[in-house]
Design a protein around this motif. Structure first.
Motif, PDB file in Angstrom:
ATOM      1  N   GLN A 291       0.743  -1.157  -0.236  1.00 15.59           N
ATOM      2  CA  GLN A 291      -0.148  -0.008   0.647  1.00 15.59           C
ATOM      3  C   GLN A 291       0.655   1.215   0.247  1.00 15.59           C
ATOM      4  O   GLN A 291       0.209   2.616   0.051  1.00 15.59           O
ATOM      5  N   GLY A 292       2.412   1.088   0.097  1.00 15.71           N
ATOM      6  CA  GLY A 292       3.308   2.108   0.028  1.00 15.71           C
ATOM      7  C   GLY A 292       3.643   3.079   0.987  1.00 15.71           C
ATOM      8  O   GLY A 292       4.319   3.509   1.093  1.00 15.71           O
ATOM      9  N   ASN A 293       3.113   1.500   1.987  1.00 15.41           N
ATOM     10  CA  ASN A 293       4.059   2.363   4.036  1.00 15.41           C
ATOM     11  C   ASN A 293       5.377   2.010   3.976  1.00 15.41           C
ATOM     12  O   ASN A 293       5.596   1.122   3.124  1.00 15.41           O
ATOM     13  N   LYS A 294       6.073   2.413   4.485  1.00 11.76           N
ATOM     14  CA  LYS A 294       7.473   2.417   5.015  1.00 11.76           C
ATOM     15  C   LYS A 294       7.985   1.390   5.733  1.00 11.76           C
ATOM     16  O   LYS A 294       7.365   1.393   7.108  1.00 11.76           O
ATOM     17  N   VAL A 295       7.625  -0.392   5.970  1.00  9.37           N
ATOM     18  CA  VAL A 295       7.745  -1.396   6.116  1.00  9.37           C
ATOM     19  C   VAL A 295       8.395  -2.181   7.119  1.00  9.37           C
ATOM     20  O   VAL A 295       9.570  -2.215   6.204  1.00  9.37           O
ATOM     21  N   TYR A 296       8.734  -1.650   8.225  1.00 13.37           N
ATOM     22  CA  TYR A 296       9.643  -2.886   8.551  1.00 13.37           C
ATOM     23  C   TYR A 296       8.978  -3.572   9.992  1.00 13.37           C
ATOM     24  O   TYR A 296       8.700  -4.147  10.202  1.00 13.37           O
ATOM     25  N   GLY A 297       9.781  -5.210   9.148  1.00  9.19           N
ATOM     26  CA  GLY A 297       9.063  -6.600   9.265  1.00  9.19           C
ATOM     27  C   GLY A 297       9.951  -6.780  10.198  1.00  9.19           C
ATOM     28  O   GLY A 297      11.309  -6.987   9.832  1.00  9.19           O
ATOM     29  N   ALA A 298       9.610  -7.404  12.238  1.00  3.69           N
ATOM     30  CA  ALA A 298      10.576  -8.101  12.637  1.00  3.69           C
ATOM     31  C   ALA A 298      10.527  -8.689  13.408  1.00  3.69           C
ATOM     32  O   ALA A 298       8.841  -9.853  12.963  1.00  3.69           O
ATOM     33  N   ALA A 299      11.810 -10.214  13.774  1.00 10.36           N
ATOM     34  CA  ALA A 299      11.391 -11.291  14.138  1.00 10.36           C
ATOM     35  C   ALA A 299      12.911 -11.922  14.693  1.00 10.36           C
ATOM     36  O   ALA A 299      13.867 -10.788  14.096  1.00 10.36           O
ATOM     37  N   ARG A 300      12.744 -12.662  15.650  1.00 13.71           N
ATOM     38  CA  ARG A 300      14.414 -13.336  15.703  1.00 13.71           C
ATOM     39  C   ARG A 300      15.411 -13.679  14.365  1.00 13.71           C
ATOM     40  O   ARG A 300      16.544 -13.247  14.403  1.00 13.71           O
ATOM     41  N   ARG A 301      14.365 -14.045  13.998  1.00 13.28           N
ATOM     42  CA  ARG A 301      14.869 -15.267  12.811  1.00 13.28           C
ATOM     43  C   ARG A 301      15.093 -14.457  11.093  1.00 13.28           C
ATOM     44  O   ARG A 301      14.011 -13.932  10.797  1.00 13.28           O
ATOM     45  N   VAL A 302      16.300 -12.898  11.139  1.00 15.96           N
ATOM     46  CA  VAL A 302      16.098 -12.526   9.628  1.00 15.96           C
ATOM     47  C   VAL A 302      15.878 -13.232   8.589  1.00 15.96           C
ATOM     48  O   VAL A 302      14.957 -12.596   7.700  1.00 15.96           O
ATOM     49  N   GLU A 303      16.534 -14.076   8.675  1.00 19.22           N
ATOM     50  CA  GLU A 303      16.826 -15.446   7.285  1.00 19.22           C
ATOM     51  C   GLU A 303      15.099 -16.142   6.451  1.00 19.22           C
ATOM     52  O   GLU A 303      15.131 -15.372   5.283  1.00 19.22           O
ATOM     53  N   LYS A 304      14.722 -15.542   7.517  1.00 16.65           N
ATOM     54  CA  LYS A 304      13.144 -16.344   7.299  1.00 16.65           C
ATOM     55  C   LYS A 304      12.196 -14.943   6.862  1.00 16.65           C
ATOM     56  O   LYS A 304      10.650 -15.435   6.377  1.00 16.65           O
ATOM     57  N   MET A 305      13.010 -13.840   7.215  1.00 20.07           N
ATOM     58  CA  MET A 305      12.007 -12.700   5.917  1.00 20.07           C
ATOM     59  C   MET A 305      12.245 -12.165   4.771  1.00 20.07           C
ATOM     60  O   MET A 305      11.889 -11.366   4.760  1.00 20.07           O
ATOM     61  N   ALA A 306      13.719 -12.742   3.966  1.00 23.75           N
ATOM     62  CA  ALA A 306      13.876 -12.472   3.085  1.00 23.75           C
ATOM     63  C   ALA A 306      12.841 -12.510   1.777  1.00 23.75           C
ATOM     64  O   ALA A 306      13.351 -11.085   0.694  1.00 23.75           O
ATOM     65  N   ALA A 307      11.872 -13.147   1.857  1.00 22.33           N
ATOM     66  CA  ALA A 307      11.194 -12.894   0.978  1.00 22.33           C
ATOM     67  C   ALA A 307      10.758 -11.770   0.716  1.00 22.33           C
ATOM     68  O   ALA A 307       9.469 -11.181  -0.079  1.00 22.33           O
ATOM     69  N   LEU A 308      10.469 -11.665   2.071  1.00 28.17           N
ATOM     70  CA  LEU A 308       9.323  -9.881   2.223  1.00 28.17           C
ATOM     71  C   LEU A 308      10.343  -9.019   1.610  1.00 28.17           C
ATOM     72  O   LEU A 308       9.289  -7.623   1.238  1.00 28.17           O
ATOM     73  N   LYS A 309      11.585  -8.665   1.106  1.00 31.30           N
ATOM     74  CA  LYS A 309      12.721  -7.849   0.917  1.00 31.30           C
ATOM     75  C   LYS A 309      11.793  -6.929  -0.780  1.00 31.30           C
ATOM     76  O   LYS A 309      11.445  -6.129  -1.105  1.00 31.30           O
ATOM     77  N   GLU A 310      11.190  -8.769  -1.731  1.00 29.24           N
ATOM     78  CA  GLU A 310      10.788  -8.444  -2.595  1.00 29.24           C
ATOM     79  C   GLU A 310       9.426  -7.154  -2.467  1.00 29.24           C
ATOM     80  O   GLU A 310       9.143  -6.581  -3.601  1.00 29.24           O
ATOM     81  N   TYR A 311       8.797  -7.117  -1.502  1.00 28.18           N
ATOM     82  CA  TYR A 311       7.723  -6.388  -1.324  1.00 28.18           C
ATOM     83  C   TYR A 311       8.135  -4.767  -1.529  1.00 28.18           C
ATOM     84  O   TYR A 311       7.862  -3.985  -0.717  1.00 28.18           O
ATOM     85  N   GLY A 312       9.316  -4.472  -0.297  1.00 29.86           N
ATOM     86  CA  GLY A 312       9.429  -3.501  -0.013  1.00 29.86           C
ATOM     87  C   GLY A 312       9.841  -3.596   1.136  1.00 29.86           C
ATOM     88  O   GLY A 312       9.975  -2.427   2.007  1.00 29.86           O
ATOM     89  N   VAL A 313       9.062  -4.695   2.156  1.00 27.39           N
ATOM     90  CA  VAL A 313       9.876  -5.041   3.466  1.00 27.39           C
ATOM     91  C   VAL A 313      10.613  -4.682   3.793  1.00 27.39           C
ATOM     92  O   VAL A 313      11.869  -5.331   3.333  1.00 27.39           O
ATOM     93  N   THR A 314      11.653  -3.962   5.496  1.00 30.73           N
ATOM     94  CA  THR A 314      12.617  -4.402   5.458  1.00 30.73           C
ATOM     95  C   THR A 314      12.779  -4.785   6.650  1.00 30.73           C
ATOM     96  O   THR A 314      12.143  -4.890   7.047  1.00 30.73           O
ATOM     97  N   PRO A 315      13.880  -6.482   6.806  1.00 29.61           N
ATOM     98  CA  PRO A 315      13.759  -6.990   7.431  1.00 29.61           C
ATOM     99  C   PRO A 315      14.482  -6.680   8.971  1.00 29.61           C
ATOM    100  O   PRO A 315      15.080  -5.710   8.467  1.00 29.61           O
ATOM    101  N   LEU A 316      14.305  -6.856   9.950  1.00 31.67           N
ATOM    102  CA  LEU A 316      14.739  -5.944  10.815  1.00 31.67           C
ATOM    103  C   LEU A 316      14.961  -7.299  12.416  1.00 31.67           C
ATOM    104  O   LEU A 316      13.492  -7.614  12.677  1.00 31.67           O
TER     105      LEU A 316
END
Length: 272
Positions: A26-51
């Motif tokens: 939707q155009g927001n600047k989103v940070y996705g947080a979790a203990r295992r950053v590698e499991k959020m790698a797929a979120l990068k293609e949607y513009g989410v910054t893993p944290l």
């Protein structure tokens, strides 16, 4: 809609992953947080910054918020989605496990909230969205410690909502009912394991079997109902304090409110 800076916890899988993805689309600047950053790698293609974030670690909480503020200068929405359920008779569950549930489901949520509040107060705006459960308003059989954490999240959220209203901050509860995820199977497995060889084993195994059947069936709601409610709360100019959604949520909460306690106990004890 203006773009918002959003932090979503528990974003490595399931509803947290989908919520982060949808909000970023939707155009927001989103940070996705979790203990295992590698499991959020797929979120990068949607513009989410893993944290990387362990919400039970205060230093990790502070570092995550500091990183967002350093990069964005603000934080508009915190979605406290991280959490888990561990079922078992109160007598059977080790207190270390009970405390761990509180550390993740309540105290981690509270610590992260406390860290974002000074910035939201300075902005005179912000939203704290706590993913709770209908299980914060009623108790299912053999889930005492889990429900205790969710009742606590409800009380915490109600108190916080009144306190921060003067600063233009909204506090919102998402209260899902039965959602078709692995949550029910994991809780059932914990229940069976905790009761092994004990006084509650026969009852626990029956309840666990019933939970597996329920979550293998077709009556549970699609996880997207939780994602949609969370996104709706993020985007609403005046969000509702509660979003009671998903299979069984509204009728069960209503039944809990109007039925005599012993009648409701009977229903819950025989639900599976």
């Amino acid at each position: 809609m203006s773009s918002k800076v959003i932090l979503v916890t528990g974003a490595s899988s399931g509803m947290g992953f989908e919520t982060a993805k949808t909000l970023a689309r939707q155009g927001n600047k989103v940070y996705g947080a979790a203990r295992r950053v590698e499991k959020m790698a797929a979120l990068k293609e949607y513009g989410v910054t893993p944290l990387k974030l362990d919400i039970t670690d205060e230093a990790s909480n502070k570092a995550a918020i500091a990183e967002i503020i350093a990069k964005e200068g603000r934080i508009d929405v915190l979605v406290n989605n991280a959490g888990y359920g561990s079922y078992g008779a109160i007598e059977d569950v080790d207190l270390a496990e009970a405390k761990r549930q509180f550390d993740v489901n309540l105290f981690g949520l509270a610590a992260l909230t406390k860290n974002v509040l000074p910035y939201m107060r300075a902005q005179h705006s912000g939203k704290i969205i706590n993913v709770s459960s209908m299980g914060g308003r009623l108790v299912s059989f053999m889930g005492g410690w889990y429900h205790a954490t969710k009742y606590a999240v409800e009380a915490f959220s109600d108190a916080l909502r009144m306190e921060v209203k003067q600063f233009g901050i909204d506090v919102i509860l998402i209260e899902p009912g039965g959602i078709k995820t692995d949550w029910g199977h994991i809780a059932a497995d914990h229940l069976a394991a905790s009761a092994k060889g004990g006084a509650y084993e026969k009852t626990a195994l029956k309840v666990a079997e019933g939970m597996h059947k329920q979550y293998n069936g077709n009556m549970m709601s699609n996880p997207q109902v939780v994602v949609k409610a969370t996104v709706k709360a993020v985007n609403a100019r005046r969000p509702k304090p509660r979003y009671l959604i998903g299979f069984g949520a509204k009728p069960l909460v209503f039944a809990h409110a109007i039925l005599p306690t012993r009648v409701f106990d009977f229903i819950m004890m025989h639900a599976s």
